[in-house]
Design a protein around this motif. Structure first.
Motif, PDB file in Angstrom:
ATOM      1  N   THR A   4       0.807  -1.043   0.085  1.00 13.39           N
ATOM      2  CA  THR A   4       0.090   0.099  -0.035  1.00 13.39           C
ATOM      3  C   THR A   4       0.767   1.158  -0.192  1.00 13.39           C
ATOM      4  O   THR A   4       2.031   1.496   0.799  1.00 13.39           O
ATOM      5  N   CYS A   7      -0.900   7.498  -2.500  1.00  9.27           N
ATOM      6  CA  CYS A   7      -0.823   7.717  -3.876  1.00  9.27           C
ATOM      7  C   CYS A   7      -0.512   9.474  -4.002  1.00  9.27           C
ATOM      8  O   CYS A   7      -1.817   9.964  -3.652  1.00  9.27           O
ATOM      9  N   THR A  14      -3.974   3.414  -1.493  1.00  8.94           N
ATOM     10  CA  THR A  14      -4.089   2.498  -2.420  1.00  8.94           C
ATOM     11  C   THR A  14      -2.962   1.459  -2.615  1.00  8.94           C
ATOM     12  O   THR A  14      -1.864   1.429  -2.332  1.00  8.94           O
ATOM     13  N   GLU A  15      -3.537   0.503  -3.575  1.00  7.90           N
ATOM     14  CA  GLU A  15      -2.351  -0.610  -3.695  1.00  7.90           C
ATOM     15  C   GLU A  15      -1.131   0.241  -4.772  1.00  7.90           C
ATOM     16  O   GLU A  15      -1.388   0.729  -5.686  1.00  7.90           O
ATOM     17  N   GLY A  35      -0.122   4.929  -6.923  1.00 10.14           N
ATOM     18  CA  GLY A  35      -0.787   3.719  -7.117  1.00 10.14           C
ATOM     19  C   GLY A  35      -0.952   3.104  -8.196  1.00 10.14           C
ATOM     20  O   GLY A  35      -0.761   3.759  -9.376  1.00 10.14           O
TER      21      GLY A  35
END
Length: 89
Positions: A4, A7, A14-15, A35
């Protein structure tokens, strides 16, 4: 387990990306703070730049141009479309 990041483009947690998508310091910066959703939007924009400007990712000058546009898109508040660009449809 997914990594994670916060962003910098979207301003949310976010991923993160699975690997640095660009060589050098620019790639490290992207890996650390961008992200997957924002990166996918950049890839769409990059494809449009390559097609509209007839760029070759193998050409060092074109890669330098793409890197500059990538940094503007991801860290500089967006990037412009090529001159004369008209979207399909």
């Amino acid at each position: 387990m997914a990594r994670t990041v916060h962003c910098v483009v979207d301003g949310i947690d976010t991923e993160g990306l699975d690997f640095a998508p660009w060589p050098g310091e620019a790639g490290k910066r992207v890996f650390a703070g961008v992200g997957k959703p924002a990166w996918q939007r950049w890839l769409t924009h990059q494809t449009m730049l390559i097609n509209e400007n007839r760029l070759s990712p193998l050409n060092p000058q074109h890669r330098a141009f793409l890197e500059g546009e990538m940094l503007k898109f991801l860290f500089g508040g967006g990037a412009d479309k090529p001159a004369g660009y008209v979207p399909e449809g």
